[in-house]
Design an enzyme around this catalytic site. Structure first.
Site, PDB file in Angstrom:
ATOM      1  N   HIS A 181      32.999 -18.279  31.191  1.00  0.00           N
ATOM      2  CA  HIS A 181      31.576 -18.331  31.533  1.00  0.00           C
ATOM      3  C   HIS A 181      31.293 -19.675  32.202  1.00  0.00           C
ATOM      4  CE1 HIS A 181      27.270 -18.912  30.927  1.00  0.00           C
ATOM      5  NE2 HIS A 181      27.182 -17.603  30.887  1.00  0.00           N
ATOM      6  N   ASP A 297      22.884 -10.860  31.296  1.00  0.00           N
ATOM      7  CA  ASP A 297      22.671 -12.299  31.141  1.00  0.00           C
ATOM      8  C   ASP A 297      21.356 -12.579  30.414  1.00  0.00           C
ATOM      9  OD1 ASP A 297      23.499 -14.897  31.152  1.00  0.00           O
ATOM     10  OD2 ASP A 297      22.941 -15.323  33.226  1.00  0.00           O
TER      11      ASP A 297
HETATM   12 MN    MN Z   1      25.424 -16.223  31.225  1.00  0.00          MN
END
Ligand code: MN
Length: 337
Positions: A181, A297
């Protein structure tokens, strides 16, 4: 846009890059973020801790009603949770190692409370690679977590570097994926992103940093040592799919495969934060239907919009089923609905 436009309202949706935070994480950051200096992650966190971001912070800290309510509203069946960036990687090795353990325990408890709604990725502290390898083993075998998340560099170092070998060995031995990430590039190199309207964070800095990390794994031969290791990248692959032709054309090194072959065999890409059908079709064309996974997200982007994007994607139904849930079930070994 062609054919199929299958806005199937019942299609199962598993969202794979969904952030949360923990009280102990926030309390450890708070004194650091009070004096952020030029550290881009602390500057980012000083904003998160301001009143303007109260909703985001509340949603990060919540694993109960508000999160489940938003999932229900958008028809998200399951979130794969992970500790928000840069996770424990901003702390000293001892703090980071113990916080990874404690927050992984909390994630496992959240999954146990709602096994049909949540899965989770384990945090690790690469600052102490041996302990990180042990935590991968504990998280996967004892806590039944579904993979590992690493927020790109750790103190300017990348996972291809020899000191991190125990981490890759543990992930490869257990067949567990590592989600790389984003975070901002290491200071002071990050200063290239400075400006009155700076490029830190998710507008650009996150993605070049994480794309570089992925390319380092490829060109430095990680996948010749660990041919089955699977790396997950968000944001439609941090631009790697776009560059496959040129990375092969320019490649002068010696590896068993071309760079693009590693992208196609050792990476799975999520749609996080890029609700753009043209890009989805492009990645589908380049990588195929087996290497794409849906993500929102949360709470940084809109769950409703992402769900609509996925449900209306102009791809064949069987491929949409894979992208929306089946690939996540395979990659993260989730219980299949
Ligand atoms: Mn993210």
């Amino acid at each position: 846009m062609t054919a199929a436009l299958a806005a199937n309202p019942t299609r199962r949706l598993v969202a794979t890059e969904e952030a949360c935070a923990f009280a102990e994480q926030v309390e450890a950051i708070r004194p650091l973020a009070a004096h952020p200096g030029e550290d881009p992650d602390l500057v980012m966190w000083s904003r998160f801790l301001s009143p303007n971001y109260a909703t985001v912070m509340r949603r990060l800290l919540d694993l109960e009603d508000e999160r489940i309510g938003i999932m229900d509203q958008a028809g998200i069946d399951m979130q794969v949770l992970s500790m928000t960036s840069p996770g424990v990687q901003m702390f000293d090795a001892g703090t980071a190692t113990s916080m990874a353990r404690s927050t992984n325990d909390q994630l496992a408890a959240a999954v146990a409370r709602r096994p049909t709604r949540y899965a989770a990725l384990a945090s690790i502290a690469p600052q102490d690679p041996e302990e990180a390898a042990k935590e991968i083993e504990r998280a996967v075998t004892r806590l039944k977590l579904s993979g590992v998340i690493v927020n790109s560099h750790t103190r300017g170092q990348y996972l291809d570097e020899p000191r991190f070998r125990p981490i890759l060995e543990a992930a490869a031995a257990l067949g567990t994926p590592i989600y790389i990430h984003p975070r901002n590039p290491p200071f002071p190199a990050s200063k290239v992103l400075d400006g009155p309207y700076n490029l830190y964070g998710a507008i650009w800095g996150f993605h070049v940093e994480t794309g570089i990390h992925a390319m380092r794994l490829i060109v430095n031969g990680v996948f010749d040592v660990f041919p089955d290791l699977q790396i997950v990248l968000g944001h439609m692959g941090e631009a790697l799919p776009f560059w496959l032709y040129r990375m092969d054309y320019m490649w002068r090194g010696r590896l068993k495969r071309t760079p693009s072959e590693y992208v196609k065999n050792n990476f799975v890409v999520t749609t996080s934060g890029v609700n753009d059908h043209a890009v989805l079709q492009f990645c589908h064309g380049v990588l195929g239907a087996d290497r794409l996974m849906f993500a929102v997200d949360y709470p940084y982007q809109e769950t409703m919009e992402a769900a609509r994007f996925m449900r209306t994607a102009p791809l064949p139904d069987p491929d949409l089923d894979k992208i929306a849930s089946r690939n996540a079930e395979r990659v993260f070994r989730l219980p299949r609905a």
